[in-house]
Each structure stands twice: as structure tokens, then as C-alpha cells.
Design a protein around this motif. Structure first.
Motif, PDB file in Angstrom:
ATOM      1  N   GLN A  55       0.863  -1.177   0.000  1.00 38.92           N
ATOM      2  CA  GLN A  55       0.000   0.000   0.000  1.00 38.92           C
ATOM      3  C   GLN A  55       0.899   1.226   0.000  1.00 38.92           C
ATOM      4  N   VAL A  56       0.585   2.167  -0.865  1.00 38.15           N
ATOM      5  CA  VAL A  56       1.355   3.410  -0.960  1.00 38.15           C
ATOM      6  C   VAL A  56       0.560   4.516  -0.281  1.00 38.15           C
ATOM      7  N   LYS A  57       1.253   5.260   0.558  1.00 38.71           N
ATOM      8  CA  LYS A  57       0.627   6.373   1.269  1.00 38.71           C
ATOM      9  C   LYS A  57       1.490   7.614   1.048  1.00 38.71           C
ATOM     10  N   GLU A  58       0.853   8.716   0.727  1.00 35.85           N
ATOM     11  CA  GLU A  58       1.600   9.959   0.537  1.00 35.85           C
ATOM     12  C   GLU A  58       1.429  10.822   1.773  1.00 35.85           C
ATOM     13  N   ILE A  62       6.055  13.153   0.528  1.00 35.37           N
ATOM     14  CA  ILE A  62       6.846  11.909   0.558  1.00 35.37           C
ATOM     15  C   ILE A  62       5.914  10.730   0.357  1.00 35.37           C
ATOM     16  N   ARG A  63       6.284   9.895  -0.595  1.00 42.69           N
ATOM     17  CA  ARG A  63       5.497   8.670  -0.836  1.00 42.69           C
ATOM     18  C   ARG A  63       6.181   7.513  -0.103  1.00 42.69           C
TER      19      ARG A  63
END
Length: 197
Positions: A55-58, A62-63
């Protein structure tokens, strides 16, 4: 002559006869086959659920990508479940060959090897689940005393899929424990001599 044993006198078949022991042996082998297949499938599902979870969270600009390799306990869970799935696949094949041939395991050293390997697999899965569950609880609840935040608040999908993988692993572990009991039964009945088992 009776149909389906109805009307057969009680003295015709002695309790503990060879027919009873063959029927029990057939049921035990079938149960072992079903459970080993279940362990193989569930462990593979657990390994795939955790290994493919990202899972990618920004956060501001910053990612940050969450993946299972960020937590060593999840890496251990994936590896152990992969090993358990491969081992169960090999043992499932052995069970199928034994059922097709109609042979029973009479080799004591091989029975000891299978019993020992089943025990090792069960303990490895229990250890991996314990480590992963502890890490998951820490990610879910945080640790306010040392100011560790609740990671699952930010990575909800990631945590949910890891939880599903752990649940699948728990069911695989329960099946492996039952398989270990069956292999213990198969081993120790070899020492029963000429008794009914």
C-alpha cells in the motif's frame, strides 16, 4: 446372507478384527490426505496474501510504500508458510501414492522421519504466527509509552490483508497440528505388535 450387515450375528466378526483395522486405516489415511491438502492450500494462500500485500501512502510530499519486507516477522511468516506448503505438497503426493497402492507405512525409520518433520513444521508455523501476531498487534495498537504510532491507521488495507494472511496461517497451523497427531498415531501403532491397530 444379510444386506449391509443387518441381521449378522454378533459373533461373526470379532471386535478388533482385521476388517476393523483396515477400515480405521483407510479413514486415517483419507483424513491425513484431506488435512495435508488443506495445509498446502491454506499455507500457500497465507504466503501469497502477505507477500503480495502493498500500500502506498503519501505523507505531505513523501510517498511511502508499505510492504511485507518492512517487518521481519512478516518475512518469516511468508517463508515458513511457503516451506509448509511445499512440504505438505510432497507429503500429499506420498499419501496419494500410498492410497493408490493400498500400502500402509510399516517402515519405522520413515515413520519417525515423517513424525519429526510434521512436528517441526507445526512448531515453525506456531512460531511464525506468534511473531507476526505480535508485530500486527503493535502495528494496530501502537505503543504510547515509547511514542510508537498506530501504523494501521495510515495503512488500513495493508493491515487488513496481513490479518487475513495470519488468519489463513492459523487455520493451516491447526490442520498441521492434527496432521502431527495422525502421524504420531501412525508411528506408535507400529510398536503395538500384533494388536488390532
Amino acid at each position: 446372507m444379510s444386506y449391509l450387515g443387518v441381521g449378522v450375528s454378533p459373533g461373526k466378526y470379532a471386535a478388533g478384527s482385521k476388517n476393523d483395522s483396515k477400515a480405521i486405516d483407510r479413514k486415517v489415511r483419507l483424513a491425513e490426505l484431506i488435512l495435508r491438502t488443506a495445509v498446502c492450500g491454506l499455507a500457500l494462500v497465507a504466503a501469497l496474501l502477505v507477500a503480495t500485500d502493498t500500500q502506498v501512502k503519501e505523507i505531505f510530499t513523501i510517498r511511502k510504500k508499505a510492504k511485507f519486507t518492512d517487518m521481519k516477522s512478516l518475512v518469516m511468516l511468508v517463508v515458513v508458510n511457503g516451506v509448509a506448503a511445499a512440504y505438505s505438497l510432497v507429503q500429499t503426493f506420498r499419501c496419494v501414492v500410498g492410497m493408490v497402492r493400498g500400502s500402509v507405512l510399516f517402515n519405522k525409520p520413515l515413520a519417525w522421519l515423517i513424525f519429526s518433520a510434521d512436528q517441526v513444521m507445526a512448531y515453525m508455523i506456531v512460531a511464525a504466527i506468534g511473531a507476526a501476531a505480535q508485530s500486527a498487534a503493535l502495528a494496530k495498537l501502537g505503543e504510547p509509552q515509547v511514542e510508537w504510532m498506530k501504523v494501521c491507521d495510515m495503512y488500513g488495507k495493508f493491515c487488513t490483508q496481513v490479518g487475513e494472511g495470519i488468519a489463513s496461517s492459523v487455520i493451516a497451523c491447526a490442520s498441521m497440528i492434527i496432521v502431527s497427531a495422525i502421524s504420531a498415531f501412525s508411528l506408535f501403532r507400529l510398536y503395538a505388535g500384533n494388536k488390532a491397530w
